[in-house]
Enzyme design. Structure first.
Site, PDB file in Angstrom:
ATOM      1  N   HIS A  21      59.637  24.539  47.868  1.00  0.00           N
ATOM      2  CA  HIS A  21      60.676  24.369  46.843  1.00  0.00           C
ATOM      3  C   HIS A  21      60.591  25.478  45.795  1.00  0.00           C
ATOM      4  O   HIS A  21      61.598  26.068  45.418  1.00  0.00           O
ATOM      5  CB  HIS A  21      60.494  23.025  46.112  1.00  0.00           C
ATOM      6  CG  HIS A  21      60.733  21.806  46.948  1.00  0.00           C
ATOM      7  ND1 HIS A  21      59.863  20.736  46.962  1.00  0.00           N
ATOM      8  CD2 HIS A  21      61.747  21.461  47.766  1.00  0.00           C
ATOM      9  CE1 HIS A  21      60.331  19.789  47.756  1.00  0.00           C
ATOM     10  NE2 HIS A  21      61.475  20.208  48.265  1.00  0.00           N
ATOM     11  N   LYS A  45      64.644   4.725  47.627  1.00  0.00           N
ATOM     12  CA  LYS A  45      63.386   5.212  48.196  1.00  0.00           C
ATOM     13  C   LYS A  45      62.201   4.599  47.457  1.00  0.00           C
ATOM     14  O   LYS A  45      62.341   4.038  46.392  1.00  0.00           O
ATOM     15  CB  LYS A  45      63.338   6.730  48.110  1.00  0.00           C
ATOM     16  CG  LYS A  45      64.228   7.406  49.134  1.00  0.00           C
ATOM     17  CD  LYS A  45      63.950   8.898  49.150  1.00  0.00           C
ATOM     18  CE  LYS A  45      64.828   9.615  50.164  1.00  0.00           C
ATOM     19  NZ  LYS A  45      64.639  11.086  50.080  1.00  0.00           N
ATOM     20  N   ARG A  94      64.740  25.131  56.770  1.00  0.00           N
ATOM     21  CA  ARG A  94      63.438  25.380  57.377  1.00  0.00           C
ATOM     22  C   ARG A  94      63.542  25.703  58.861  1.00  0.00           C
ATOM     23  O   ARG A  94      62.969  26.618  59.357  1.00  0.00           O
ATOM     24  CB  ARG A  94      62.521  24.166  57.196  1.00  0.00           C
ATOM     25  CG  ARG A  94      61.936  24.072  55.830  1.00  0.00           C
ATOM     26  CD  ARG A  94      61.253  22.767  55.631  1.00  0.00           C
ATOM     27  NE  ARG A  94      62.205  21.676  55.801  1.00  0.00           N
ATOM     28  CZ  ARG A  94      62.007  20.451  55.391  1.00  0.00           C
ATOM     29  NH1 ARG A  94      60.885  20.130  54.818  1.00  0.00           N
ATOM     30  NH2 ARG A  94      62.923  19.527  55.561  1.00  0.00           N
ATOM     31  N   SER A 132      57.759  17.437  51.332  1.00  0.00           N
ATOM     32  CA  SER A 132      57.109  16.526  50.381  1.00  0.00           C
ATOM     33  C   SER A 132      56.401  15.405  51.145  1.00  0.00           C
ATOM     34  O   SER A 132      55.311  14.976  50.767  1.00  0.00           O
ATOM     35  CB  SER A 132      58.144  15.926  49.434  1.00  0.00           C
ATOM     36  OG  SER A 132      58.737  16.935  48.669  1.00  0.00           O
TER      37      SER A 132
END
Ligand code: PNS
Length: 164
Positions: A21, A45, A94, A132
């Site tokens: 990030h 979440k 990614r 993460s």
């Protein structure tokens, strides 16, 4: 042609912020006039850090970038962007696996607001495996966070992982 004042938003959960990030934030800050790192308020979440904690961790490691601002939003990203007059969404890509979901989001956001474009920065190869979730998993089982997250937030993550 009229010179645009390009304000970019880098949205995400950032639970926690990783070196991947930070790399995107640093690179975006060189391209855009202003970059807003926008932390999603998502109660669905089960986060490791609260929104306030995540903001504090991000601020701690992005202080050196003078055109980067940390904020939070809820609801639709495009509505938040309209409010702060931003016109570009920054995303890090990614791998192929990111593409399908990101493509769908970019098209939907553009449909919701034609003035908003999504721009993708390819993640630096050395961070291409990082997320993460992977950081939380490694911390949970006492693995080294070296190279995964900024040194200044390692202890916060380890302490929180032990409490979980
Ligand atoms: O780090 P994440 O969890 O992958 O980030 C996802 C995020 C915050 C970029 C995405 O969930 C988002 O933009 N949510 C806000 C709601 C929205 O506008 N969704 C897109 C149109 S349906």
């Amino acid at each position: 042609m009229e010179k645009k004042n390009n304000i970019a938003v880098y949205p995400g959960s950032f639970d926690p912020i990783t070196k991947g990030h930070t790399d995107i934030i640093k690179r975006a800050s060189k391209i855009f006039d202003r970059v807003y790192v926008a932390v999603l308020h998502n109660s669905a979440k089960n986060p490791m850090f609260t929104i306030e904690e995540r903001i504090e961790l991000i601020k701690r490691i992005t202080g050196e970038f003078d055109n980067v601002y940390i904020d939070t939003f809820s609801g639709l990203l495009v509505d938040y962007m309209e409010k702060i007059n931003a016109n570009v969404i920054i995303k890090g890509l990614r791998a192929i696996s990111d593409f399908e979901y990101e493509f769908q989001m970019a098209l939907m956001n553009h449909k919701l607001n034609r003035n908003i474009e999504t721009m993708f920065l390819m993640t630096s190869a050395k961070y291409s495996y990082l997320s993460s979730s992977i950081v939380k998993e490694v911390a949970k089982y006492n693995g080294s966070l070296d190279g995964l997250v900024d040194e200044r937030i390692v202890d916060d993550i380890i302490n929180r992982a032990y409490k979980a």
